[in-house]
Structures are given as C-alpha cells and as structure tokens.
Scaffold this active site. Structure first.
Site, PDB file in Angstrom:
ATOM      1  N   LYS A  33       0.816  -1.217   0.000  1.00  0.00           N
ATOM      2  CA  LYS A  33       0.000   0.000   0.000  1.00  0.00           C
ATOM      3  C   LYS A  33       0.850   1.267   0.000  1.00  0.00           C
ATOM      4  CE  LYS A  33      -0.866   0.634   4.972  1.00  0.00           C
ATOM      5  NZ  LYS A  33      -0.225   1.939   5.099  1.00  0.00           N
ATOM      6  N   THR A  34       1.962   1.266   0.744  1.00  0.00           N
ATOM      7  CA  THR A  34       2.806   2.461   0.789  1.00  0.00           C
ATOM      8  C   THR A  34       3.394   2.742  -0.586  1.00  0.00           C
ATOM      9  OG1 THR A  34       3.349   2.007   3.103  1.00  0.00           O
ATOM     10  CG2 THR A  34       4.786   3.537   1.931  1.00  0.00           C
ATOM     11  N   ASP A 228      -3.863   7.903   4.482  1.00  0.00           N
ATOM     12  CA  ASP A 228      -3.372   6.547   4.752  1.00  0.00           C
ATOM     13  C   ASP A 228      -3.998   6.028   6.050  1.00  0.00           C
ATOM     14  OD1 ASP A 228      -1.945   4.223   4.464  1.00  0.00           O
ATOM     15  OD2 ASP A 228      -0.053   5.046   5.203  1.00  0.00           O
ATOM     16  N   GLU A 229      -4.084   4.715   6.192  1.00  0.00           N
ATOM     17  CA  GLU A 229      -4.624   4.064   7.406  1.00  0.00           C
ATOM     18  C   GLU A 229      -5.989   4.665   7.771  1.00  0.00           C
ATOM     19  OE1 GLU A 229      -3.234   1.511   8.398  1.00  0.00           O
ATOM     20  OE2 GLU A 229      -1.049   1.632   8.293  1.00  0.00           O
ATOM     21  N   GLN A 259      -7.397  -4.742   9.661  1.00  0.00           N
ATOM     22  CA  GLN A 259      -6.271  -4.435  10.544  1.00  0.00           C
ATOM     23  C   GLN A 259      -6.572  -3.270  11.486  1.00  0.00           C
ATOM     24  OE1 GLN A 259      -2.182  -4.941   8.761  1.00  0.00           O
ATOM     25  NE2 GLN A 259      -3.333  -4.802   6.851  1.00  0.00           N
ATOM     26  N   ARG A 598       2.215 -10.806  10.217  1.00  0.00           N
ATOM     27  CA  ARG A 598       3.586 -10.279  10.359  1.00  0.00           C
ATOM     28  C   ARG A 598       4.596 -11.326   9.889  1.00  0.00           C
ATOM     29  NH1 ARG A 598       2.217  -6.036   9.499  1.00  0.00           N
ATOM     30  NH2 ARG A 598       0.179  -7.033   9.269  1.00  0.00           N
TER      31      ARG A 598
END
Length: 671
Positions: A33-34, A228-229, A259, A598
């Site tokens: 995504k980044t 973002d987020e 998330q 993770r």
C-alpha cells in the site's frame, strides 16, 4: 511515466492511474500500500499537480518522512530532479496533528488565538492537571490520578466533547471531580496561550465549521486529498476530512478494516466501511496480492478474519509458494512455553542465522518475563520494542523497593523510592529528618520503631511513615518471597496505585502477578532479590542482531521471517477484558490477524495448558482462535501427539505436517 508504473501489479496500476474522483483502496496486509500511495502521488505531480496542492495524511511522522524520501527518489528518476528533498517539498504531507498546526498558525486570528501558541504534550498535560488537583484540594483522592484524568479528558475531546458535555453525563463523585478539573484545565490553557494535541484537531474542526470562507479557501488549495490508514481515523479526524473535500471530490483513502485494532484510542473502522456511502460512485480497488507471507500463513490468517461478520470482502493470495505449515504447540506452563520458543530459535539458526529474523508477539507486556528469562539463560540476545524490560517497570521496581527495605531497613535509596511512589504525605524536608534520625540510631536497634515518627510533626508525613512501620512489623526477611510480594501489593493497595484510567492499568497489575509468581519459586528473599538485580542490571548495550519481543499492537506495520504468537488461551488472547460483545471479540480477532500476517516464512502459535496467576495455578482452555483454524487439542481419538515429542500438532490437512524438531540433539544446554 514508465518509471512511475514500473514494478506495479494490475490493481496497483489501476490505483495509481485513477486520478479523478473518490477512490477507496482496500489494501490487504503486505500488499504494497505504501508503494501504491507513493507512486500515486508521483503520478499526480507528473500530471501537473503542484506538491503544495496535495494533502497527504499519514499516521506517524516516521511514515511521512519515509514516504517523502521515497517520493523524491521516484521523481528524481522520472523528472531528473537531484539532491535531497528540500524542506518545502510536499509541505502538507504529515500527520493530522502536524498539518493542523500549519493551518491553525495560518488562521489563528480568526479563532482568536496567538499564532505562536504553545503545544502541550502528554507530560505537560499531566503536570497541569496535577497542579489543578492540588489547587482544588483533590490530591488526597487515591481513586483519581492526574494521568487517569488526562486520559479521560483526552478521550472526551477525541469524540468532540467539551467539559460541559462531560459534566452533563457525570453521575459519580469521581466523574464530577473530573468535570471540575476539565473546566479548570481548559481555563488554564487559555491563560497560558497553549493548545494540547486534541485541541489542534478540535480547533481545526471549529475553524472549518464556523468560517465557510476559510474552509472554501483550504478546499480550493487541496486539489487532491490522500489519507493513509483510513480505518484508524476517529470522529474528529473523519469530520475534518469530510469538510476539506471540494466539489471535485478528489479524495483517495487507503486502508484495511481487517487491521483496525485501535478502538481504545477512539479509532472507528466503520469510517472505511461507510466510504462508498459518504462518496457515492467511489471507485473501489482491492490490493489482494500479498508480497510478505507464504500460502499456508495467508490461508490460516484468512480463516481467522473470515469469522468476523463486520468486514469487507477480500481474498489474499501470494506467488511465493505454500511454504511451511503453521505450527500449533501446546506447552505445560509459561516456562515450558518460553523454553520451547528459545530452543526453537536455536534450532532454526541454520536456516535463519540472524536473531533479528525472529519475533515473539504477546497480548500483554506482563508475558515478556518468562521469555526474557529463557533467552538470558540460553544466551540469546533480545530486545523489547514498545515496552521496558520486566524488572525496569515502575510498579515492579516499587514492590522490589519494599522488599529491599524488609531485607535491609537502612536502604535509603529504596526508602526514597517508596516515599515518592507508594506512600503519601512525606515531602523532601520530612525525608531529610527521617534520614538524620536513622543515622543516629545504633546498628543494634531496629531502624523502624515507634520512636522514629516522633521526628515528624503530626500530619500526613507522620501517618505515612507509621503506615510503613506497621507493615514492616508484620514482615520478616525469612518469609516466603512470594508471600511478601502478595502482602505488599494488598497492604499498599497497588491496584489503586497502578490504575491511571488507561488500558495499561490491567497490564501493570499483570506484571505484579508475574512478580509474585516468580518470587514464589524462591526459598529465600535474598536469593530472589539477588537474581532480580542481576536481571535488571544485565548488559543493556543495543544489539542489532537480537530477537524482538513485543505486544501484538506494537507489531502492526512490521514483518519478520519467523513469528511466534504466544499465550493463545481463553482469557489471555482473546483478552479477559473482552466481554462477549461481538464488536469487542471481532477487534481481538483482527489483532490475531495482524499478528499472523507479520510472519513471512514460519508461523508458530503456542499456548500453555496452565499458568500461575495471582497465587494459584490456573488451567486454561486453548484460544477460540485455534479452534477457528481447525485445531483440535485432543484429536479425533483423544490427545494428538503424532510425533511423540510432547507437543500437540496441527491436525488440519490444509496446513500439513511439520518435521520441525523443538529439541534437537545438537542444541547446547545452558546452566
């Protein structure tokens, strides 16, 4: 343009090339995504949008700094820019709070505030509240602490509430006192020309609501908005974003409701679920290709999140292959669990030679002690991220100080700590008098006797000292260390002392339970204190090549080749704080999903069949999350122990069997 689109998959390209109208990018874990967000901004600039006309909101300053650097590098390749990014590049890329500061300083006159306003951080806020409580004669209320009041006031402001809103709902005495503090707190800040972190957003929201012409000015300035987020936005942040979107509706939000794990901070993941309703006709792009984890790990993670009813639909996939199966291990107790993890790390050194390849994730910081001890015994370097070493935690050090005074009544360092953190009413001047009286006593005479308080005048200081003396009379250095810890916790009411009104309060009591359990294993107090001192004074040099210990919340955004999620038991994970309300359980499940994703190549899930807690051994049921994965601790015909190694094995065929040996013959044994 070729460089901007290079290395992107089909969905990422679509997100980067869709530059007009509202866009929702549902970015699964590890889906890049980044990278997508950075390339999208680069594409906007390459199409003539000035960087100063782009509002790009990240959730941390670190994320903003990294994104700015990546964007500049990408534009260097595309447009021939050179050198480091100037400070003026992307002036409105940053956190909600950072951007609010710029806007408020620019528009301070409209709000009647000084453009050079001071910003109070959390410590400043707590200090101010402590002073207010003293002025209002609330300092003696042990049920109400400055940090607790600060947390409640902050939570109220995050929901857009002021002191009058809180006062209207205040029913209990403490709530009414907090309402008084709230009013006084706001008044004192105004006098000082200061704003706290929450004010930054509230004032910005007020600015846009109260002054349409100012709002229009900033709407026109921000031709494109990227958030973002987005699943982590709270009510105030959400409202600000809605007010800044202009008639062209060029807003792009990126996030993953799967998330969202910060509801306790005020985050509302339904903001991302309602995006299409808020912006009709929005284009929805799903990033489902995972570049981090193997197939088995993704499949297990998907099984967990599919149990949640309130969520978006996605199916993550990877081209990295199936990989190793997910391992579930049942251990006898917390020490067996920690030893299993430590031995597993040593056993896998051939495939993963760097200790930094490993991470141990747990639900609460109190769980770290067993792993710290096991790693130290086996000479495995480790670091704790987002927390402090067990014996360096304040509440643990406070109880140890009491034990040290039981052991040696002339320990002035420990006495000073008790006076500062445990007792009330004894100031610096009174402490000097007590030390002077202690020095005059002969070695034969008991230090804390009825005569000692006579050096102090009647009042809080004298009563505080008498309270300590009465406790010491009931204790003997020959008593069981665990019993002494229990007495100290109960006598000095550490449940109240550690309660600051935040979710961390229960973790602090959990740390004290671990301390009591650990102390109970020793036969003498001096032996226990000696070991505690050795562990707390261990070499603290920063070791880059070390195993990472952290809570699941702290792990968000990180990745490791090998991950151990430990303590998978009902009441621990999912948390015992969690009622059976569906919303709370679904957040715990999202936290489990975050932890599992993770892992890049190996994932171990462990639970202990019993744990020692607050003076007794408790026998726990495996976490429901393991059941949801298809795990059966008893197998179809009782206990399943196919390998004969003493550990239960994953029985679901989807995950296969592992030839992993937790106790190889060639692992060295440490004393």
């Amino acid at each position: 343009m070729n460089e901007i689109l290079e290395g992107l998959n089909k969905q990422q390209k679509e997100a980067v090339e869709t530059l007009e109208g509202p866009v929702l990018i549902l970015a699964g874990a590890g889906s890049g995504k980044t990278k997508t967000l950075t390339h999208r901004i680069a594409n906007l600039i390459s199409h003539g949008v000035k960087p100063a006309h782009i509002l790009a909101v990240t959730f941390t300053n670190k994320a903003a700094k990294e994104m700015r650097a990546r964007l500049w590098k990408l534009l260097q390749v595309e447009s021939g820019f050179s050198g480091e990014p100037p400070r003026s590049f992307m002036p409105y890329m940053g956190t909600f709070h950072g951007i609010a500061v710029k806007i408020l300083r620019s528009e301070a006159e409209a709000l009647g505030i000084d453009r050079n306003f001071v910003i109070y951080d959390t410590d400043d806020q707590v200090s101010l509240i402590r002073r207010i409580m003293k002025e209002l004669k609330m300092s003696d209320n042990k049920q109400l602490k400055p940090k607790s009041a600060q947390a409640i006031i902050s939570a109220e402001k995050n929901q857009g509430n002021g002191p009058e809103d809180y006062e209207a709902r205040a029913l209990y005495p403490n709530q009414k006192q907090i309402a008084k503090i709230f009013y006084k707190y706001e008044e004192e800040k105004r006098k000082a020309g200061a704003l706290d972190f929450d004010d930054l957003l509230l004032y910005e929201l007020e600015l846009f609501k109260k002054y349409p012409e100012i709002r229009k000015k900033w709407q026109n300035k921000f031709e494109h908005i990227l958030i973002d987020e987005y699943q982590d936005t709270n009510l105030v942040q959400y409202s600000i974003v809605r007010l800044l979107v202009n008639e062209k509706r060029n807003i792009c939000v990126v996030g993953d409701d799967w998330q969202s794990i910060y509801s306790w901070r005020g985050a509302d993941f339904t903001n991302i679920l309602h995006f299409e309703k808020d912006f009709p006709g929005a284009k929805v792009i799903k990033l489902e290709q995972n570049y981090r984890s193997t197939g088995h790990i993704l499949e297990a993670s998907q099984k967990i999140i599919n149990e949640n009813k309130t969520r978006t639909e996605k199916t993550l996939f990877t081209e990295a292959g199936e990989g190793e199966p997910v391992d579930v291990e049942s251990l006898q107790d917390e020490n067996g669990e920690a030893n299993f993890v430590a031995l597993s790390v040593l056993n896998m050194q051939k495939d993963y030679p760097d200790f930094s390849d490993f991470a141990v994730l747990y639900r609460t910081n109190a769980q770290s002690y067993a792993f710290e001890k096991a790693f130290m015994n086996m000479h495995i370097p480790y670091k704790i991220v987002g927390g402090v070493r067990f014996y360096d935690r304040k509440e643990v050090k406070d109880v140890l100080a009491i034990l040290k005074v039981i052991m040696n009544q002339r320990d002035k360092v420990s006495l000073s700590r008790i006076v500062s953190n445990v007792l009330s009413g004894i100031g610096e001047a009174s402490l000097v008098k007590v030390f002077s009286a202690m020095d005059s006593l002969s070695d034969e005479k008991p230090l804390f006797n009825e005569d000692l308080p006579e050096v102090l005048k009647a009042g809080k200081a004298r009563n505080g000292l008498l309270r300590l003396i009465n406790f010491l009379k009931k204790c003997n250095s020959g008593d069981n260390p665990g019993e002494l810890v229990k007495r100290a916790i109960e006598y000095f009411d550490f449940k109240t002392l550690t309660d600051d009104g935040t979710p961390s309060a229960e973790d602090r009591m959990g740390n004290l339970e671990v301390l009591m359990t650990t102390a109970s294993e020793y036969s003498t107090l001096d032996e226990f204190l000696a070991d505690a001192s050795l562990m707390s004074s261990a070499d603290e040099a920063v070791v880059k090549n070390s195993v990472t210990l952290m809570t699941l919340h702290a792990a968000k955004g990180l990745e490791f080749p090998v991950v151990f999620i430990v303590g998978l038991e009902e009441g621990l994970f999912p948390s015992g704080r969690c009622t059976n309300e569906e919303a709370e359980m679904e957040e715990e499940r999202r936290l489990m999903y975050v932890g599992m994703t993770r892992a890049m190549q190996r994932l171990f899930l462990t639970y202990a069949t019993s744990r020692y807690s607050y003076g007794s051994r408790n026998y726990n049921m495996p976490s429901r999350f393991l059941t949801e994965l298809g795990y059966n601790p008893y197998g179809s015909a009782g206990y399943h122990d196919e390998n004969g190694d003493g550990f239960t094995d994953f029985t679901d065929d989807d995950f296969g069997e592992s030839d992993f040996d937790p106790f190889p013959d060639d692992v060295p044994v440490f004393e």
